[in-house]
Design an enzyme around this catalytic site. Structure first.
Site, short mmCIF file in Angstrom:
data_model
loop_
_atom_site.label_atom_id
_atom_site.label_comp_id
_atom_site.label_asym_id
_atom_site.label_seq_id
_atom_site.Cartn_x
_atom_site.Cartn_y
_atom_site.Cartn_z
N SER A 148 0.84 -1.20 0.00
CA SER A 148 0.00 0.00 0.00
C SER A 148 0.87 1.25 0.00
O SER A 148 1.96 1.26 0.59
CB SER A 148 -0.86 -0.01 1.26
OG SER A 148 -1.45 1.25 1.47
N TYR A 207 -1.73 -1.03 10.88
CA TYR A 207 -2.02 -1.64 9.58
C TYR A 207 -0.91 -1.30 8.58
O TYR A 207 -0.37 -2.19 7.91
CB TYR A 207 -3.39 -1.14 9.05
CG TYR A 207 -3.51 -1.25 7.56
CD1 TYR A 207 -3.72 -2.48 6.95
CD2 TYR A 207 -3.36 -0.12 6.75
CE1 TYR A 207 -3.79 -2.59 5.58
CE2 TYR A 207 -3.43 -0.22 5.37
CZ TYR A 207 -3.64 -1.45 4.79
OH TYR A 207 -3.69 -1.54 3.42
N LYS A 211 2.12 -3.68 6.52
CA LYS A 211 2.46 -3.69 5.08
C LYS A 211 3.95 -3.44 4.90
O LYS A 211 4.63 -4.13 4.13
CB LYS A 211 1.64 -2.63 4.33
CG LYS A 211 0.16 -2.96 4.22
CD LYS A 211 -0.07 -4.20 3.35
CE LYS A 211 -1.52 -4.60 3.27
NZ LYS A 211 -1.73 -5.92 2.67
C1 UD1 Z 1 -7.19 4.51 3.61
C2 UD1 Z 1 -6.20 4.06 4.65
C3 UD1 Z 1 -5.02 3.45 3.95
C4 UD1 Z 1 -5.48 2.29 3.08
C5 UD1 Z 1 -6.52 2.82 2.09
C6 UD1 Z 1 -7.11 1.69 1.27
C7 UD1 Z 1 -6.52 5.60 6.52
C8 UD1 Z 1 -5.90 6.70 7.35
N1 UD1 Z 1 -5.80 5.19 5.48
O1 UD1 Z 1 -6.58 5.49 2.80
O2 UD1 Z 1 -4.09 2.99 4.90
O3 UD1 Z 1 -4.40 1.73 2.39
O4 UD1 Z 1 -7.58 3.44 2.79
O5 UD1 Z 1 -7.81 2.23 0.19
O6 UD1 Z 1 -7.60 5.12 6.82
N2 UD1 Z 1 -13.30 10.69 3.75
C9 UD1 Z 1 -14.37 11.54 4.00
N3 UD1 Z 1 -15.55 11.00 4.40
C10 UD1 Z 1 -15.74 9.65 4.56
C11 UD1 Z 1 -14.64 8.77 4.30
C12 UD1 Z 1 -13.43 9.33 3.90
O7 UD1 Z 1 -14.25 12.76 3.85
O8 UD1 Z 1 -16.85 9.23 4.94
C13 UD1 Z 1 -12.03 11.27 3.27
C14 UD1 Z 1 -10.85 10.93 4.15
O9 UD1 Z 1 -10.74 11.83 5.22
C15 UD1 Z 1 -9.72 11.06 3.14
C16 UD1 Z 1 -10.36 10.64 1.80
O10 UD1 Z 1 -11.76 10.73 2.01
O11 UD1 Z 1 -9.34 12.40 3.04
C17 UD1 Z 1 -9.99 9.23 1.37
O12 UD1 Z 1 -10.25 8.36 2.46
P1 UD1 Z 1 -10.15 6.77 2.32
O13 UD1 Z 1 -11.01 6.31 1.22
O14 UD1 Z 1 -10.39 6.20 3.68
O15 UD1 Z 1 -8.66 6.51 1.86
P2 UD1 Z 1 -7.23 6.88 2.53
O16 UD1 Z 1 -7.40 7.61 3.80
O17 UD1 Z 1 -6.41 7.53 1.49
#
Ligand code: UD1
Length: 342
Positions: free
Chosen positions: A128, A153, A157
């Site tokens: 990842s 997590y 990795k």
């Molecule tokens: C997350 C994991 C990462 C993992 C990846 C798998 C965390 C901190 N990181 O990445 O380790 O490899 O998923 O795809 O969890 N967001 C919202 N509202 C929501 C959900 C998310 O605003 O309801 C935002 C988050 O704050 C972030 C963005 O969307 O800024 C992407 O979030 P997410 O899809 O969880 O991915 P990552 O954080 O990049």
């Protein structure tokens, strides 16, 4: 070795594993799946068969279980392994760190040892972009430092990468590819398989998709004061089918070689949370009313790949754009609002 491979997929019933199983079969390869179904459903298996044209061999096996894995390798002759199996919920990994280290590291070590015992020489590992932690410069390149992860997590990795790298260094036959995924989203164009998280989704796209069907009542954007063009976080979203195809390219690259190689698997383009919601609104034909909420702990402002090494050495590049990712996610979610078989 013929061009046609027989490949063991650990975690092959999961989101990325199931799409890779289908793409492998579409490319003429054979698939054996090992999955303990702890975070996936056996209901995906007939759909893999439907899309791939052949029933994959399936073993309900925990990759941490030495005897069960020995038994599998005794029964099945495979050319290579793609190791997807693992726990992957970031907040849960903070709460239950030893569970994550035990499960994700024991499985990797057990798999490498059983592969050595049974003469299986090639492995592709699901890593990842989280291994890069927070970096000052973007895009991320494979030669940048890794290991400053913000959660257990991510550490599993990073540590699995090191374990596999060192096994390849010590062996005169093992060939390993570490694929650092950016943010996989989307679904097979058929709408028959897709991401089906248990409980409330942690990740953005499955949450947005469930909000669009009405299964979730409110949509929160976590943080609008990041140093980005619209204040929300930027990520490199990649279509799961492009990601699945990258595994085939990785196998073609490593089979017959010894050593290890690392690749970023992303598009090289970053999109903000608001841009993703906008694209998804268009795809589903509904306005998605969101609310701003506080930042989520551990989030970094911006993360996107330099995918040029994969293009250079694997001959792979992502072909499906954000519009397509959202359309395919929506087809899956709207046709299967409760995921598999519920
Ligand atoms: C997350 C994991 C990462 C993992 C990846 C798998 C965390 C901190 N990181 O990445 O380790 O490899 O998923 O795809 O969890 N967001 C919202 N509202 C929501 C959900 C998310 O605003 O309801 C935002 C988050 O704050 C972030 C963005 O969307 O800024 C992407 O979030 P997410 O899809 O969880 O991915 P990552 O954080 O990049």
């Amino acid at each position: 070795m013929s061009n046609k491979l027989r490949v063991l997929l650990t975690g092959g019933c999961g989101y990325i594993g199931s799409h890779t199983a289908v793409e492998l079969m579409r490319a003429g390869h054979e698939v054996v799946i090992a999955d303990n179904l702890v975070n996936s459903s056996a209901a995906v298996l007939p759909r893999i068969e439907e899309l791939g044209g052949k029933k994959p061999a399936f073993y309900n096996v925990d990759v941490c279980d030495k005897a069960a894995l020995d038994d599998l390798f005794n029964r099945e002759s495979v050319d290579a392994v793609i190791h997807f199996a693992g726990l992957k919920c970031v907040p849960e990994s903070v709460e239950k760190s030893t569970l994550y280290y035990r499960n994700n590291l024991t499985s990797t070590i057990n798999l490498l040892e059983r592969m050595a015992d049974h003469g299986v020489n090639y492995i592709v590992f699901s890593s990842s972009a989280t291994v890069y932690g927070e970096q000052d410069t973007m895009p991320l390149r494979e030669d940048m430092p890794t290991g400053a992860c913000t959660n257990p997590y991510g550490m599993t990795k990073h540590m699995s990468e090191i374990i596999i790298r060192d096994a390849a260094k010590a062996s005169d036959s093992l060939g390993a590819v570490l694929l650092r995924y950016f943010n996989p989203i989307g679904a097979d164009a058929s709408g028959r398989i897709g991401e089906d998280p248990q409980g409330i989704p942690n990740n953005l796209l499955p949450y947005v998709a469930q909000f669009a069907t009405g299964r979730r009542k409110r949509l929160f954007v976590n943080g609008n004061d990041y140093p980005t063009r619209d204040g929300t976080c930027i990520r490199d979203y990649i279509h799961v089918t492009d990601l699945a195809i990258a595994h085939i390219k990785a196998l073609e690259f490593i089979v017959g070689k010894q050593g290890h190689e690392v690749f970023n698997i992303g598009t090289g383009n970053g999109y903000s949370v608001l841009e993703v919601i906008e694209a998804f609104s268009k795809a589903c034909g509904k306005e998605l009313k969101y609310e701003f909420a506080p930042r989520r702990a551990g989030d970094i402002p911006t993360c996107y790949a330099d995918p040029s090494k994969a293009e250079r050495l694997l001959g792979w590049r992502a072909e499906r754009d954000l519009k397509r990712m959202c359309e395919d996610t929506w087809r899956w979610q709207s046709n299967n609002p409760m995921g598999y078989g519920k």
